[in-house]
Every structure is written in structure tokens, then in C-alpha cells.
Scaffold this motif. Structure first.
Motif, PDB file in Angstrom:
ATOM      1  N   CYS A   1       3.569 -10.101  -7.241  1.00 20.31           N
ATOM      2  CA  CYS A   1       3.254  -8.821  -7.680  1.00 20.31           C
ATOM      3  C   CYS A   1       2.460  -8.133  -6.662  1.00 20.31           C
ATOM      4  CB  CYS A   1       1.965  -9.279  -8.782  1.00 20.31           C
ATOM      5  SG  CYS A   1       0.814 -10.207  -8.072  1.00 20.31           S
ATOM      6  N   THR A   2       2.814  -8.558  -5.347  1.00 23.65           N
ATOM      7  CA  THR A   2       2.107  -7.676  -4.269  1.00 23.65           C
ATOM      8  C   THR A   2       2.484  -6.464  -4.109  1.00 23.65           C
ATOM      9  OG1 THR A   2       2.291  -9.761  -3.092  1.00 23.65           O
ATOM     10  CG2 THR A   2       1.804  -7.771  -1.634  1.00 23.65           C
ATOM     11  N   ILE A   3       1.432  -5.588  -4.063  1.00 24.03           N
ATOM     12  CA  ILE A   3       1.411  -4.123  -3.804  1.00 24.03           C
ATOM     13  C   ILE A   3       0.669  -3.494  -2.881  1.00 24.03           C
ATOM     14  CG2 ILE A   3       2.181  -3.672  -6.157  1.00 24.03           C
ATOM     15  CD1 ILE A   3      -0.695  -2.694  -6.873  1.00 24.03           C
ATOM     16  N   HIS A   4       0.398  -2.166  -2.641  1.00 27.16           N
ATOM     17  CA  HIS A   4      -0.408  -1.751  -1.692  1.00 27.16           C
ATOM     18  C   HIS A   4      -1.453  -0.877  -2.482  1.00 27.16           C
ATOM     19  CE1 HIS A   4       2.781  -2.150   1.914  1.00 27.16           C
ATOM     20  NE2 HIS A   4       2.464  -3.421   1.229  1.00 27.16           N
ATOM     21  N   VAL A   5      -2.679  -1.159  -2.124  1.00 24.81           N
ATOM     22  CA  VAL A   5      -3.546  -0.408  -2.884  1.00 24.81           C
ATOM     23  C   VAL A   5      -4.624   0.326  -1.622  1.00 24.81           C
ATOM     24  CG1 VAL A   5      -5.747  -0.042  -4.363  1.00 24.81           C
ATOM     25  CG2 VAL A   5      -3.689  -1.832  -4.730  1.00 24.81           C
ATOM     26  N   ASP A   6      -4.408   1.576  -1.428  1.00 20.05           N
ATOM     27  CA  ASP A   6      -4.980   2.268  -0.351  1.00 20.05           C
ATOM     28  C   ASP A   6      -4.830   1.658   0.931  1.00 20.05           C
ATOM     29  OD1 ASP A   6      -6.421   4.183  -2.141  1.00 20.05           O
ATOM     30  OD2 ASP A   6      -8.082   3.068  -2.065  1.00 20.05           O
ATOM     31  N   GLY A   7      -3.360   1.412   0.892  1.00 16.62           N
ATOM     32  CA  GLY A   7      -2.563   0.893   2.419  1.00 16.62           C
ATOM     33  C   GLY A   7      -3.304  -0.575   2.506  1.00 16.62           C
ATOM     34  N   LYS A   8      -3.736  -1.258   1.757  1.00 19.06           N
ATOM     35  CA  LYS A   8      -3.932  -2.631   1.683  1.00 19.06           C
ATOM     36  C   LYS A   8      -3.204  -3.497   0.825  1.00 19.06           C
ATOM     37  CE  LYS A   8      -8.512  -2.973   3.813  1.00 19.06           C
ATOM     38  NZ  LYS A   8      -9.440  -1.843   3.199  1.00 19.06           N
ATOM     39  N   GLN A   9      -2.716  -4.793   1.309  1.00 18.03           N
ATOM     40  CA  GLN A   9      -1.938  -5.548   0.386  1.00 18.03           C
ATOM     41  C   GLN A   9      -2.794  -6.153  -0.532  1.00 18.03           C
ATOM     42  OE1 GLN A   9       0.027  -8.215   3.056  1.00 18.03           O
ATOM     43  NE2 GLN A   9       0.053  -9.837   1.626  1.00 18.03           N
ATOM     44  N   VAL A  10      -2.329  -6.309  -1.689  1.00 19.49           N
ATOM     45  CA  VAL A  10      -2.982  -6.815  -2.700  1.00 19.49           C
ATOM     46  C   VAL A  10      -2.131  -7.416  -3.805  1.00 19.49           C
ATOM     47  CG1 VAL A  10      -4.685  -6.058  -4.973  1.00 19.49           C
ATOM     48  CG2 VAL A  10      -5.012  -4.921  -2.814  1.00 19.49           C
TER      49      VAL A  10
END
Ligand code: FES
Ligand code: FES
Length: 161
Positions: A48-57
């Protein structure tokens, strides 16, 4: 219910969500962005890895309301609008960095975050970075090769059987 607004793959979206709506559920069900996979829901697999404000989450670890006002990137936003694959996606294809494909969106998003912070990682750094992403099919080697290729580096040969 709470109204949230965020930018997802460059597009501003506003929706009303429950306080306990997970980001995975928000992306997959509210926005129909089903490329973000759910493999465990317990923060272990990385599908489920996405980027949130450029950070891997890992999207299963956050609520949609926590993303209010954020800039979100998912696998759907990695290719160009005309469908041209990103360099990483093309490398995964070229080096056979996937088999069933279930882990692939998370792998690509994790790798994209790595290459943004460290454009020429060593093989060991790539392997270390992928520790939170599980693949049941490939044995990881071709995933690592694809990421090194996308970074413009020498690609190690396939290990002898
Ligand atoms: Fe989020 Fe597995 S579904 S880490
Ligand atoms: Fe099947 Fe990774 S390609 S889980």
C-alpha cells in the motif's frame, strides 16, 4: 463525518469521510485508485506504499483525515498522462522485476522515494530500503536489478542457480 481536501496525483479532490476511514480505503473505494494494494492491513507488506508530501508512507497506517491538505502520489500518477511508463516502471518491465504484480505498485513507490533521496544507491542500500516491502514471487533480485538500472548504474548479473 469530516470533509477532506487533498491533491492526489496532481488533482484536487474533496470528499466526506468517516474519522476511521483508512487511507487505503479512501484511495481504493472513494477515489477508485485501486493500484494501491492491501496485502496485510497491518503495516508489514508494503503493498500500500504511497507518497504523502513527498515522503514514503504505508497507506494502511494512516487515516484519510490525516491526509487533509496533503499532496499524495500513488502508482496511478507515475506514468505520463499518455501512458508512457516512468523510467522505474520501464526498468521493472525490462528486468522482469515482477511476477504476479501484487507487490509491484508498492515496490515502485518505495523505489521512487529511494531514488529521489539517493539517486545512485548501492545494491545494499536498495535491499535495505526495500525491507518493508514483501514480494512472494520474485526473490527480489530482479527488483533490485531494475532499481539499479533505473538509477543508471551497472546492473548485477542474475545469481547463478
Ligand atoms: Fe499496508 Fe500491508 S497493506 S503494509
Ligand atoms: Fe508477486 Fe511480488 S510479484 S508478490
Amino acid at each position: 463525518m469530516t470533509e477532506v481536501t487533498m491533491v492526489v496525483n496532481g488533482k484536487t479532490v474533496t470528499r466526506t469521510v468517516r474519522g476511521n476511514t483508512l487511507m487505503t480505503e479512501f484511495l481504493r473505494e472513494d477515489l477508485r485508485l485501486t493500484g494501491t494494494h492491501v496485502g496485510c492491513d497491518t503495516s508489514q507488506c508494503g503493498a500500500c506504499t504511497i507518497h504523502v508530501d513527498g515522503k514514503q508512507v504505508k497507506a494502511c497506517t494512516m487515516f484519510a483525515i490525516e491526509a487533509d491538505g496533503a499532496e499524495i502520489a500513488t502508482i496511478e500518477g507515475q506514468a505520463a498522462p499518455d501512458g508512457t511508463l516512468s523510467a522505474l516502471q520501464a526498468a521493472f518491465q525490462e528486468f522482469h522485476g515482477l511476477q504476479c504484480g501484487f507487490c509491484t505498485p508498492g515496490m515502485v513507490m518505495a523505489a521512487a522515494a529511494l531514488l529521489r533521496d539517493n539517486p545512485t544507491p548501492t545494491e545494499a542500500e536498495v535491499r535495505h530500503h526495500l525491507e518493508g516491502n514483501i514480494c512472494r514471487c520474485t526473490g527480489y533480485h530482479n527488483i533490485v536489478r531494475a532499481i539499479l538500472a533505473a538509477s543508471g548504474q551497472q546492473v548485477p548479473a542474475v545469481a547463478a542457480e
